[in-house]
Design a protein around this motif. Structure first.
Motif, PDB file in Angstrom:
ATOM      1  N   LEU A 130      57.528  13.423   2.521  1.00 44.56           N
ATOM      2  CA  LEU A 130      57.846  13.086   1.139  1.00 44.56           C
ATOM      3  C   LEU A 130      56.989  13.938   0.213  1.00 44.56           C
ATOM      4  N   ASP A 131      57.625  14.545  -0.794  1.00 45.14           N
ATOM      5  CA  ASP A 131      56.932  15.379  -1.774  1.00 45.14           C
ATOM      6  C   ASP A 131      56.791  14.600  -3.080  1.00 45.14           C
ATOM      7  N   TYR A 132      55.579  14.668  -3.668  1.00 47.25           N
ATOM      8  CA  TYR A 132      55.275  13.916  -4.887  1.00 47.25           C
ATOM      9  C   TYR A 132      54.705  14.822  -5.975  1.00 47.25           C
ATOM     10  N   THR A 133      54.859  14.392  -7.226  1.00 38.98           N
ATOM     11  CA  THR A 133      54.198  15.043  -8.348  1.00 38.98           C
ATOM     12  C   THR A 133      52.747  14.565  -8.376  1.00 38.98           C
ATOM     13  N   ALA A 134      51.960  15.126  -9.279  1.00 40.76           N
ATOM     14  CA  ALA A 134      50.558  14.734  -9.405  1.00 40.76           C
ATOM     15  C   ALA A 134      50.406  13.266  -9.794  1.00 40.76           C
ATOM     16  N   ASP A 135      51.394  12.725 -10.526  1.00 40.91           N
ATOM     17  CA  ASP A 135      51.294  11.319 -10.930  1.00 40.91           C
ATOM     18  C   ASP A 135      52.078  10.371 -10.025  1.00 40.91           C
ATOM     19  N   GLY A 136      52.490  10.860  -8.850  1.00 46.14           N
ATOM     20  CA  GLY A 136      53.075   9.987  -7.837  1.00 46.14           C
ATOM     21  C   GLY A 136      54.574   9.819  -7.844  1.00 46.14           C
ATOM     22  N   GLN A 137      55.293  10.603  -8.656  1.00 49.07           N
ATOM     23  CA  GLN A 137      56.757  10.519  -8.665  1.00 49.07           C
ATOM     24  C   GLN A 137      57.312  11.246  -7.442  1.00 49.07           C
ATOM     25  N   LEU A 138      58.300  10.635  -6.798  1.00 49.18           N
ATOM     26  CA  LEU A 138      58.943  11.245  -5.641  1.00 49.18           C
ATOM     27  C   LEU A 138      59.823  12.401  -6.098  1.00 49.18           C
ATOM     28  N   VAL A 139      59.607  13.572  -5.497  1.00 48.20           N
ATOM     29  CA  VAL A 139      60.343  14.785  -5.871  1.00 48.20           C
ATOM     30  C   VAL A 139      61.342  15.184  -4.800  1.00 48.20           C
ATOM     31  N   GLY A 140      60.956  15.028  -3.529  1.00 47.22           N
ATOM     32  CA  GLY A 140      61.833  15.480  -2.466  1.00 47.22           C
ATOM     33  C   GLY A 140      61.561  14.787  -1.147  1.00 47.22           C
ATOM     34  N   ILE A 141      62.564  14.868  -0.265  1.00 50.02           N
ATOM     35  CA  ILE A 141      62.482  14.288   1.070  1.00 50.02           C
ATOM     36  C   ILE A 141      62.889  15.371   2.059  1.00 50.02           C
ATOM     37  N   GLU A 142      62.036  15.638   3.022  1.00 52.45           N
ATOM     38  CA  GLU A 142      62.302  16.649   4.040  1.00 52.45           C
ATOM     39  C   GLU A 142      62.388  15.950   5.397  1.00 52.45           C
ATOM     40  N   ILE A 143      63.477  16.214   6.122  1.00 50.55           N
ATOM     41  CA  ILE A 143      63.666  15.611   7.440  1.00 50.55           C
ATOM     42  C   ILE A 143      63.681  16.728   8.475  1.00 50.55           C
ATOM     43  N   LEU A 144      62.657  16.719   9.331  1.00 49.71           N
ATOM     44  CA  LEU A 144      62.535  17.720  10.379  1.00 49.71           C
ATOM     45  C   LEU A 144      63.409  17.332  11.563  1.00 49.71           C
ATOM     46  N   GLU A 145      63.898  18.325  12.286  1.00 51.53           N
ATOM     47  CA  GLU A 145      64.792  18.101  13.433  1.00 51.53           C
ATOM     48  C   GLU A 145      65.926  17.144  13.061  1.00 51.53           C
ATOM     49  N   ALA A 146      66.555  17.419  11.945  1.00 50.80           N
ATOM     50  CA  ALA A 146      67.569  16.532  11.369  1.00 50.80           C
ATOM     51  C   ALA A 146      68.748  16.276  12.303  1.00 50.80           C
ATOM     52  N   SER A 147      69.147  17.271  13.063  1.00 50.92           N
ATOM     53  CA  SER A 147      70.307  17.089  13.938  1.00 50.92           C
ATOM     54  C   SER A 147      70.003  16.171  15.123  1.00 50.92           C
ATOM     55  N   LYS A 148      68.724  15.915  15.383  1.00 50.82           N
ATOM     56  CA  LYS A 148      68.338  15.052  16.495  1.00 50.82           C
ATOM     57  C   LYS A 148      68.224  13.589  16.073  1.00 50.82           C
ATOM     58  N   THR A 149      68.515  13.317  14.799  1.00 50.40           N
ATOM     59  CA  THR A 149      68.507  11.950  14.293  1.00 50.40           C
ATOM     60  C   THR A 149      69.946  11.471  14.193  1.00 50.40           C
ATOM     61  N   SER A 150      70.141  10.285  13.675  1.00 48.47           N
ATOM     62  CA  SER A 150      71.499   9.765  13.498  1.00 48.47           C
ATOM     63  C   SER A 150      72.186  10.399  12.293  1.00 48.47           C
ATOM     64  N   ILE A 151      71.424  11.203  11.549  1.00 52.57           N
ATOM     65  CA  ILE A 151      71.973  11.897  10.382  1.00 52.57           C
ATOM     66  C   ILE A 151      72.852  13.053  10.839  1.00 52.57           C
ATOM     67  N   GLN A 152      73.962  13.247  10.171  1.00 50.25           N
ATOM     68  CA  GLN A 152      74.809  14.417  10.413  1.00 50.25           C
ATOM     69  C   GLN A 152      74.529  15.399   9.277  1.00 50.25           C
TER      70      GLN A 152
END
Length: 64
Positions: free
Chosen positions: A33-55
């Motif tokens: 999870l990527d955040y700004t300096a004041d704690g706002q969520l900016v992005g979500i990175e999922i590694l090995e995405a094809s090995k999860t239930s995500i398509q």
């Protein structure tokens, strides 16, 4: 919001805003999870995405 999937690295990235990223935390193994300096969520990175239930090559947009 932008969604990007890189087949070569098998990483799915969901960018929620264009704010500057100040820190990143791997909350769970393979999910960063990527955040700004004041704690706002900016992005979500999922590694090995094809090995999860995500398509990662199939993205659907749903609005309510």
């Amino acid at each position: 919001m932008k969604v990007k999937y890189d087949k070569e690295t098998d990483i799915l990235y969901i960018r929620l805003s264009d704010l500057a990223i100040a820190e990143s935390d791997e909350e769970k193994k393979g999910v960063i999870l990527d955040y700004t300096a004041d704690g706002q969520l900016v992005g979500i990175e999922i590694l090995e995405a094809s090995k999860t239930s995500i398509q990662p090559s199939k993205v659907e947009y749903e609005s309510v």
